[in-house]
Design an enzyme around this catalytic site. Structure first.
Site, PDB file in Angstrom:
ATOM      1  CG  ASP A 204      21.357 -10.427  -1.211  1.00 53.25           C
ATOM      2  OD1 ASP A 204      20.914  -9.263  -1.197  1.00 53.25           O
ATOM      3  OD2 ASP A 204      21.397 -11.145  -0.195  1.00 53.25           O
ATOM      4  N   GLY A 230      19.984  -8.638  -8.250  1.00 53.79           N
ATOM      5  CA  GLY A 230      18.665  -8.210  -8.685  1.00 53.79           C
ATOM      6  C   GLY A 230      17.831  -7.737  -7.518  1.00 53.79           C
ATOM      7  CG  ASP A 231      13.918  -5.230  -6.344  1.00 52.54           C
ATOM      8  OD1 ASP A 231      13.671  -5.820  -5.268  1.00 52.54           O
ATOM      9  OD2 ASP A 231      13.331  -4.187  -6.698  1.00 52.54           O
ATOM     10  CG  PHE A 232      14.066 -10.185  -2.690  1.00 50.41           C
ATOM     11  CD1 PHE A 232      13.361  -9.064  -2.280  1.00 50.41           C
ATOM     12  CD2 PHE A 232      14.956 -10.761  -1.799  1.00 50.41           C
ATOM     13  CE1 PHE A 232      13.526  -8.529  -1.016  1.00 50.41           C
ATOM     14  CE2 PHE A 232      15.123 -10.236  -0.521  1.00 50.41           C
ATOM     15  CZ  PHE A 232      14.401  -9.119  -0.133  1.00 50.41           C
ATOM     16  CG  HIS A 249      13.378 -11.968  10.256  1.00 58.48           C
ATOM     17  ND1 HIS A 249      14.124 -12.016  11.406  1.00 58.48           N
ATOM     18  CD2 HIS A 249      14.260 -11.692   9.254  1.00 58.48           C
ATOM     19  CE1 HIS A 249      15.394 -11.787  11.128  1.00 58.48           C
ATOM     20  NE2 HIS A 249      15.495 -11.598   9.836  1.00 58.48           N
TER      21      HIS A 249
END
Length: 340
Positions: A204, A230-232, A249
């Site tokens: 996350d 991190g950055d998904f 969503h």
């Protein structure tokens, strides 16, 4: 139905008035949570005066709040004594299915942006983006306290609603399981319980990692579960099985495809993906996802989706849907395989 029972039913004007007054009820519940009224009442009923003293509230005002919420089933009064009900008790921070953090999070981050919902209806611009001056999740990530509150609130609401969701469910094969956007890791911990031969990753934003690490320590799985920040949208860790629980969503199709693209880039063909989401039923049947979609409309760029829409999205991201597993909860588990 008798004529007498028909006369007792509220008319459309009464029902609509109650619906229009919903904003006042939500604020009253927020005040109860913020003052920790339900938590204070965990040890037994108290008088209005003593309850006000312990919560730092103005006694006449607190009495009126309780009087308003009691007919809604939140409190039960007995002379001067105030009891919480089974319903009201979930606003206690100590309740096993507590919604204490949810009350804080929704009222402190969603309430004011929703005043711009008319603008959204007219222009399509997300109300929260207009109100905050930036996308909602950027605003959340900029403040560690807000990020921590988001993590606690999502753990509460999904934990309460997913009761029984994984009963009898078996994870697909794979040694390493990564929960992408996993918040505090509660979903991963549940799925790995009894799976001592597997390793887990909670992934996350960096501001959420301390919350996930705390949960890992508390559950005693630090030897096989790690939390990574991190950055998904940019990159995710390699794993055999990926989990996206209540993530897609939050995003429009283009953004959701970027997340799926990050997973596809990290994984080998044949990697498995679990999508944990509510699936919107067709027609006018009542379903929780239809109310959640209102939140998506006002706060994020995301949306709730039908089964057909999820399959189309996953196919576009390079995944093939294997099956959809219904559960006793409002959520389903969509299993997919990376096909390219």
């Amino acid at each position: 139905m008798t004529a007498e029972s028909t006369e007792m039913l509220p008319g459309p004007t009464t029902v609509m008035t109650q619906m229009l007054a919903g904003f006042q009820v939500s604020q009253a519940l927020y005040v109860i949570a913020k003052l920790d009224v339900a938590t204070v009442l965990d040890d037994g009923p108290l008088s209005h005066v003593e309850l006000a003293r312990r919560t730092g509230a103005h006694p006449p005002s607190l009495r009126r709040l309780i009087r308003t919420l009691a007919p809604l089933g939140v409190f039960r009064t007995e002379g001067e004594l105030v009891h919480t009900t089974e319903l009201g008790a979930v606003l206690s921070r100590r309740h096993p299915q507590s919604l204490h953090a949810v009350a804080h999070f929704w009222m402190e981050t969603h309430y004011r942006p929703f005043a711009e919902l008319l603008r959204t209806a007219r222009t399509g611009e997300t109300a929260a983006t207009y109100h905050l001056g930036e996308p909602f999740f950027n605003w959340i990530a900029a403040d560690p306290d807000r990020a921590a509150l988001l993590s606690r609130a999502m753990a509460e609401v999904t934990g309460a609603l997913r009761t029984g969701m994984f009963d009898g469910y078996q994870l697909p094969e794979g040694e390493v399981v990564a929960d992408i956007g996993g918040a505090d890791g509660s979903v991963l911990h549940t799925l790995l319980a009894g799976e001592s031969g597997r390793r887990g990753i909670v992934f996350d934003q960096p501001t959420v990692v301390p919350t996930a690490e705390k949960r890992i320590r508390e559950t005693g799985v630090a030897d096989r579960v790690v939390a990574l920040g991190g950055d998904f949208f940019a990159e995710v860790p390699r794993a055999d099985v990926y989990i996206l629980s209540y993530v897609l969503h939050d995003w429009d199709d283009a953004s959701a495809l970027r997340i799926l693209g990050s997973i596809a880039a990290a994984a080998k063909p044949g990697a498995r993906l679990l999508i944990l989401e509510g699936i919107v039923p067709e027609g006018d049947v009542a379903h929780m996802t239809k109310m959640i979609d209102l939140t998506m409309l006002g706060i994020t760029s995301g949306r709730e989706r039908t089964a057909v829409e999820y399959e189309s999205l996953l196919n576009a991201g390079g995944f093939t849907v294997d099956r959809t597993v219904p559960t006793p909860s409002p959520y389903s588990i969509i299993e997919a395989t990376l096909s390219r």
